[in-house]
Design a protein around this motif. Structure first.
Motif, PDB file in Angstrom:
ATOM      1  N   ASP A  36       0.852  -1.187   0.000  1.00 54.69           N
ATOM      2  CA  ASP A  36       0.000   0.000   0.000  1.00 54.69           C
ATOM      3  C   ASP A  36       0.888   1.236   0.000  1.00 54.69           C
ATOM      4  OD1 ASP A  36      -2.504  -1.036  -0.094  1.00 54.69           O
ATOM      5  OD2 ASP A  36      -2.998  -0.721   2.006  1.00 54.69           O
ATOM      6  N   SER A  37       0.525   2.236  -0.793  1.00 57.41           N
ATOM      7  CA  SER A  37       1.391   3.412  -0.905  1.00 57.41           C
ATOM      8  C   SER A  37       1.588   4.096   0.444  1.00 57.41           C
ATOM      9  CB  SER A  37       0.809   4.404  -1.919  1.00 57.41           C
ATOM     10  OG  SER A  37      -0.487   4.822  -1.548  1.00 57.41           O
ATOM     11  N   GLU A  38       0.525   4.130   1.274  1.00 60.07           N
ATOM     12  CA  GLU A  38       0.635   4.798   2.568  1.00 60.07           C
ATOM     13  C   GLU A  38       1.578   4.058   3.513  1.00 60.07           C
ATOM     14  OE1 GLU A  38      -3.264   5.714   0.628  1.00 60.07           O
ATOM     15  OE2 GLU A  38      -2.133   3.881   1.062  1.00 60.07           O
ATOM     16  N   HIS A  39       1.466   2.752   3.544  1.00 57.94           N
ATOM     17  CA  HIS A  39       2.287   1.982   4.484  1.00 57.94           C
ATOM     18  C   HIS A  39       3.714   1.822   3.979  1.00 57.94           C
ATOM     19  CE1 HIS A  39      -1.921   1.146   5.261  1.00 57.94           C
ATOM     20  NE2 HIS A  39      -1.555   1.100   6.526  1.00 57.94           N
ATOM     21  N   SER A  40       3.881   1.796   2.666  1.00 57.15           N
ATOM     22  CA  SER A  40       5.232   1.840   2.111  1.00 57.15           C
ATOM     23  C   SER A  40       5.901   3.151   2.492  1.00 57.15           C
ATOM     24  CB  SER A  40       5.187   1.697   0.587  1.00 57.15           C
ATOM     25  OG  SER A  40       6.481   1.837   0.030  1.00 57.15           O
ATOM     26  N   ALA A  41       5.132   4.252   2.438  1.00 61.22           N
ATOM     27  CA  ALA A  41       5.673   5.555   2.831  1.00 61.22           C
ATOM     28  C   ALA A  41       6.087   5.556   4.300  1.00 61.22           C
ATOM     29  CB  ALA A  41       4.636   6.645   2.574  1.00 61.22           C
ATOM     30  N   LEU A  42       5.234   4.986   5.160  1.00 57.82           N
ATOM     31  CA  LEU A  42       5.572   4.925   6.579  1.00 57.82           C
ATOM     32  C   LEU A  42       6.835   4.104   6.805  1.00 57.82           C
ATOM     33  CD1 LEU A  42       2.021   4.382   8.128  1.00 57.82           C
ATOM     34  CD2 LEU A  42       3.401   6.468   8.243  1.00 57.82           C
ATOM     35  N   ALA A  43       6.935   2.962   6.127  1.00 59.50           N
ATOM     36  CA  ALA A  43       8.113   2.113   6.280  1.00 59.50           C
ATOM     37  C   ALA A  43       9.379   2.864   5.875  1.00 59.50           C
ATOM     38  CB  ALA A  43       7.957   0.842   5.450  1.00 59.50           C
ATOM     39  N   LEU A  82      -1.143  -2.790  13.032  1.00 56.89           N
ATOM     40  CA  LEU A  82      -0.643  -4.157  13.049  1.00 56.89           C
ATOM     41  C   LEU A  82       0.768  -4.266  12.479  1.00 56.89           C
ATOM     42  CD1 LEU A  82      -3.916  -5.933  11.847  1.00 56.89           C
ATOM     43  CD2 LEU A  82      -2.950  -5.996  14.153  1.00 56.89           C
ATOM     44  N   LEU A  83       1.051  -3.504  11.438  1.00 56.51           N
ATOM     45  CA  LEU A  83       2.370  -3.587  10.796  1.00 56.51           C
ATOM     46  C   LEU A  83       3.482  -2.998  11.658  1.00 56.51           C
ATOM     47  CD1 LEU A  83       1.621  -2.613   7.077  1.00 56.51           C
ATOM     48  CD2 LEU A  83       2.586  -4.791   7.853  1.00 56.51           C
ATOM     49  N   PHE A  84       3.202  -1.866  12.284  1.00 54.48           N
ATOM     50  CA  PHE A  84       4.269  -1.103  12.935  1.00 54.48           C
ATOM     51  C   PHE A  84       4.159  -1.093  14.452  1.00 54.48           C
ATOM     52  CE2 PHE A  84       3.488   0.927   8.719  1.00 54.48           C
ATOM     53  CZ  PHE A  84       4.643   0.456   8.095  1.00 54.48           C
ATOM     54  N   ASP A  85       3.165  -1.790  15.007  1.00 57.41           N
ATOM     55  CA  ASP A  85       3.003  -1.935  16.452  1.00 57.41           C
ATOM     56  C   ASP A  85       2.933  -0.573  17.143  1.00 57.41           C
ATOM     57  OD1 ASP A  85       2.665  -3.408  18.776  1.00 57.41           O
ATOM     58  OD2 ASP A  85       4.802  -3.473  19.224  1.00 57.41           O
ATOM     59  N   GLY A 135      14.498   7.050  12.126  1.00 56.16           N
ATOM     60  CA  GLY A 135      14.634   7.121  13.571  1.00 56.16           C
ATOM     61  C   GLY A 135      14.343   5.781  14.223  1.00 56.16           C
ATOM     62  N   ARG A 136      14.624   5.681  15.517  1.00 56.16           N
ATOM     63  CA  ARG A 136      14.349   4.459  16.270  1.00 56.16           C
ATOM     64  C   ARG A 136      12.885   4.413  16.683  1.00 56.16           C
ATOM     65  NH1 ARG A 136      16.301   4.721  20.878  1.00 56.16           N
ATOM     66  NH2 ARG A 136      16.997   6.911  20.870  1.00 56.16           N
ATOM     67  N   ALA A 137      12.392   3.205  16.960  1.00 54.32           N
ATOM     68  CA  ALA A 137      10.990   3.035  17.317  1.00 54.32           C
ATOM     69  C   ALA A 137      10.615   3.897  18.522  1.00 54.32           C
ATOM     70  CB  ALA A 137      10.695   1.563  17.604  1.00 54.32           C
ATOM     71  N   ALA A 138      11.517   3.996  19.496  1.00 56.17           N
ATOM     72  CA  ALA A 138      11.227   4.774  20.696  1.00 56.17           C
ATOM     73  C   ALA A 138      11.144   6.271  20.415  1.00 56.17           C
ATOM     74  CB  ALA A 138      12.303   4.512  21.749  1.00 56.17           C
ATOM     75  N   GLU A 139      11.620   6.697  19.253  1.00 58.04           N
ATOM     76  CA  GLU A 139      11.600   8.124  18.914  1.00 58.04           C
ATOM     77  C   GLU A 139      10.347   8.531  18.145  1.00 58.04           C
ATOM     78  OE1 GLU A 139      16.393   8.930  18.432  1.00 58.04           O
ATOM     79  OE2 GLU A 139      15.283   8.115  16.720  1.00 58.04           O
ATOM     80  N   VAL A 188       5.756  10.457   9.305  1.00 57.10           N
ATOM     81  CA  VAL A 188       6.070  10.012  10.661  1.00 57.10           C
ATOM     82  C   VAL A 188       6.557  11.222  11.452  1.00 57.10           C
ATOM     83  CG1 VAL A 188       7.554   8.578  12.108  1.00 57.10           C
ATOM     84  CG2 VAL A 188       6.637   7.658   9.962  1.00 57.10           C
ATOM     85  N   GLU A 189       5.893  11.462  12.578  1.00 62.49           N
ATOM     86  CA  GLU A 189       6.301  12.540  13.481  1.00 62.49           C
ATOM     87  C   GLU A 189       7.121  11.942  14.618  1.00 62.49           C
ATOM     88  OE1 GLU A 189       4.046  14.991  16.840  1.00 62.49           O
ATOM     89  OE2 GLU A 189       3.285  15.447  14.825  1.00 62.49           O
ATOM     90  N   PHE A 190       8.265  12.568  14.910  1.00 64.30           N
ATOM     91  CA  PHE A 190       9.161  12.084  15.953  1.00 64.30           C
ATOM     92  C   PHE A 190       9.050  12.949  17.214  1.00 64.30           C
ATOM     93  CE2 PHE A 190      10.849  10.436  11.997  1.00 64.30           C
ATOM     94  CZ  PHE A 190      11.129   9.111  12.329  1.00 64.30           C
ATOM     95  N   VAL A 191       9.587  12.442  18.302  1.00 62.98           N
ATOM     96  CA  VAL A 191       9.394  13.080  19.601  1.00 62.98           C
ATOM     97  C   VAL A 191      10.044  14.461  19.700  1.00 62.98           C
ATOM     98  CG1 VAL A 191       9.083  10.915  20.849  1.00 62.98           C
ATOM     99  CG2 VAL A 191      11.400  11.838  20.531  1.00 62.98           C
ATOM    100  N   ASP A 192      11.021  14.752  18.841  1.00 59.34           N
ATOM    101  CA  ASP A 192      11.676  16.057  18.905  1.00 59.34           C
ATOM    102  C   ASP A 192      10.923  17.122  18.114  1.00 59.34           C
ATOM    103  OD1 ASP A 192      12.196  15.158  16.357  1.00 59.34           O
ATOM    104  OD2 ASP A 192      14.375  15.480  16.446  1.00 59.34           O
ATOM    105  N   GLY A 193       9.791  16.746  17.509  1.00 56.11           N
ATOM    106  CA  GLY A 193       8.999  17.704  16.748  1.00 56.11           C
ATOM    107  C   GLY A 193       9.234  17.658  15.255  1.00 56.11           C
ATOM    108  N   SER A 194      10.192  16.867  14.785  1.00 55.10           N
ATOM    109  CA  SER A 194      10.433  16.763  13.350  1.00 55.10           C
ATOM    110  C   SER A 194       9.464  15.763  12.728  1.00 55.10           C
ATOM    111  CB  SER A 194      11.880  16.340  13.078  1.00 55.10           C
ATOM    112  OG  SER A 194      12.118  15.057  13.615  1.00 55.10           O
ATOM    113  N   THR A 195       9.158  15.983  11.447  1.00 52.75           N
ATOM    114  CA  THR A 195       8.272  15.084  10.705  1.00 52.75           C
ATOM    115  C   THR A 195       8.943  14.715   9.394  1.00 52.75           C
ATOM    116  OG1 THR A 195       6.254  16.043  11.641  1.00 52.75           O
ATOM    117  CG2 THR A 195       6.032  14.842   9.575  1.00 52.75           C
ATOM    118  N   LEU A 196       8.998  13.436   9.099  1.00 51.71           N
ATOM    119  CA  LEU A 196       9.504  12.959   7.812  1.00 51.71           C
ATOM    120  C   LEU A 196       8.323  12.554   6.946  1.00 51.71           C
ATOM    121  CD1 LEU A 196      12.619  10.770   8.710  1.00 51.71           C
ATOM    122  CD2 LEU A 196      12.531  13.188   8.092  1.00 51.71           C
TER     123      LEU A 196
END
Length: 426
Positions: free
Chosen positions: A164-171, A241-244, A177-181, A264-272
């Motif tokens: 899926d284009s959306e989930h490929s983009a997320l991947a 389900l894919l990314f927990d 970044g790390r999962a915890a971020e 994807v938004e990260f904890v420091d405020g950046s978004t990729l």
């Protein structure tokens, strides 16, 4: 990213394509034929409605096996394969036929199985590919959604690659970044043909209007699902389900241009964000060769031209399908199977003129509310039983529902149709 990460060396990957005559499948064939040094197709499966195309694909690609789910299509397929493969030195490919044929092909010796079929029928093939240890390039989101626990317990880390284009983009963004971020995932939605309308303005929507998607050229079921936002609800469950990532940390934002596929938004405020023109060949190619990128898989954004991209909040009062999906995803177990099956029945009723457009999600919500979910489904039979119950109950609800009262035609000129996202049902 290093050159080694963007360009793969080594042996070609052997690929099995399920749903090869649908939109996902034909685009996968295009990716493969343009990159013969990277991929070799060893098996094809399709529903049997386009036997001539399936035979031509098999002959051109020199596959080892072809599968169709109905014996009635096998005889014609064998005849067409014999005619199409006259120039091959080897014998025509083996033909697998019957209800288990597609799943059998999913276990065929290969590196990657692309599951591009539609609906709950894809679950057995998803499980077969995982059990056989294949990398699963997954375009059949329904099999993950309805079979969540079953699929999760069989899949090794990294074994499922989203198409899926959306989930490929997320991947792709999650590489940053790390999962915890990770603070939250942001799925983009085009908003469909009725973006900006109120619920009252949707009462008289016709199938012709609902099938007129502004961005993607897709099959009827997924096009209606995009118009109701049910498809985005399914994608929220799929992302969970894919990314927990918890359901309450997955957002949906409306982006009419469909160029930014998700963020994807990260904890420091950046978004990729991952951006590319709407063309499914990019996520297909990435799914087949993950984690490596296939050069020129699809056109890139033309940065020499001016662009304006808009992002708007989702109107959940008018389009309640996403919030309903969140609740279904939180419940888990057999609830997602009921959501999916009831929706398929309601979409069919709408297309046949037996249900209003708002009645699709209203009816799905009623069926879901009446279901007592099995939270720890332990077998395919459990999932299929929930699917069957939902279909029966949906038909009962639909039989008592008021018919769609729209009378105007409502057809409109369709805009440019980029390469679509339609899957094929076997």
């Amino acid at each position: 990213m290093t050159a080694e990460e963007t360009t793969r060396g080594g042996a070609r990957r052997d690929v099995v394509i399920l749903g090869s005559t649908g939109s996902i499948g034909t685009q996968a064939v295009d990716v493969v034929t343009r990159n013969p040094e990277r991929f070799r197709v060893v098996g094809l499966a399709a529903g049997g409605r386009r036997v001539d195309l399936l035979a031509r694909q098999a002959a051109a690609l020199g596959v080892e096996a072809v599968a169709v789910p109905h014996e009635s299509a096998a005889e014609e397929l064998r005849s067409r394969l014999a005619a199409a493969c006259t120039d091959r030195e080897a014998a025509p490919p083996k033909v697998l036929a019957g209800p288990d044929a597609v799943a059998e092909l999913a276990r065929w010796p290969c590196d990657v199985v692309l599951n591009g079929v539609t609906g709950a029928l894809g679950l057995s093939s998803t499980l077969a590919a995982l059990d056989a240890g294949r990398v699963l390039a997954l375009a059949n989101k329904e099999s993950l959604i309805i079979g969540g626990p079953l699929v999760a317990e069989r899949a090794r880390p990294g074994q499922i690659v989203p198409v899926d284009s959306e989930h490929s983009a997320l991947a792709q963004c999650l590489r940053g970044g790390r999962a915890a971020e990770v603070r939250r995932l942001v799925l983009t939605a085009s908003g469909g043909p009725f973006r900006g309308r109120t619920r009252a303005e949707l009462a008289d929507v016709t199938p012709e209007q609902a099938l007129n998607h502004p961005t993607w050229n897709m099959g009827p079921v997924i096009t209606i699902n995009s118009a109701t936002l049910v498809n985005k609800g399914l994608e929220v469950i799929e992302a969970h389900l894919l990314f927990d990532v918890p359901m309450d940390r997955i957002e949906v934002v409306v982006h009419p241009q469909s160029v930014v596929h998700s963020m994807v938004e990260f904890v420091d405020g950046s978004t990729l964000a991952q951006a590319s023109p709407p063309d499914m060949r990019l996520p297909i190619a990435l799914g087949l060769d993950w984690p490596h990128r296939v050069p020129d898989a699809a056109p890139a954004v033309d940065w020499t031209r001016a662009h304006t991209w808009r992002f708007e909040p989702l109107d959940e009062d008018t389009f309640p399908a996403v919030e309903l999906a969140r609740e279904v995803g939180r419940i888990g177990g057999t609830a997602p199977a009921v959501y999916n099956a009831a929706n398929e029945e309601c979409v069919a009723a709408f297309l046949a003129g037996r249900l209003s457009f708002p009645g699709i999600v209203d009816s799905v919500a009623r069926v879901v509310s009446e279901h007592t979910p099995m939270r720890s489904c332990s077998s395919v039979e459990d999932v299929l039983a929930a699917d069957a119950w939902a279909r029966i109950r949906a038909r009962e609800v639909l039989a008592a529902a008021p018919r769609r009262g729209a009378s105007r035609d409502g057809s409109s000129r369709r805009g440019p149709a980029p390469t679509g996202k339609e899957d094929e049902c076997p």
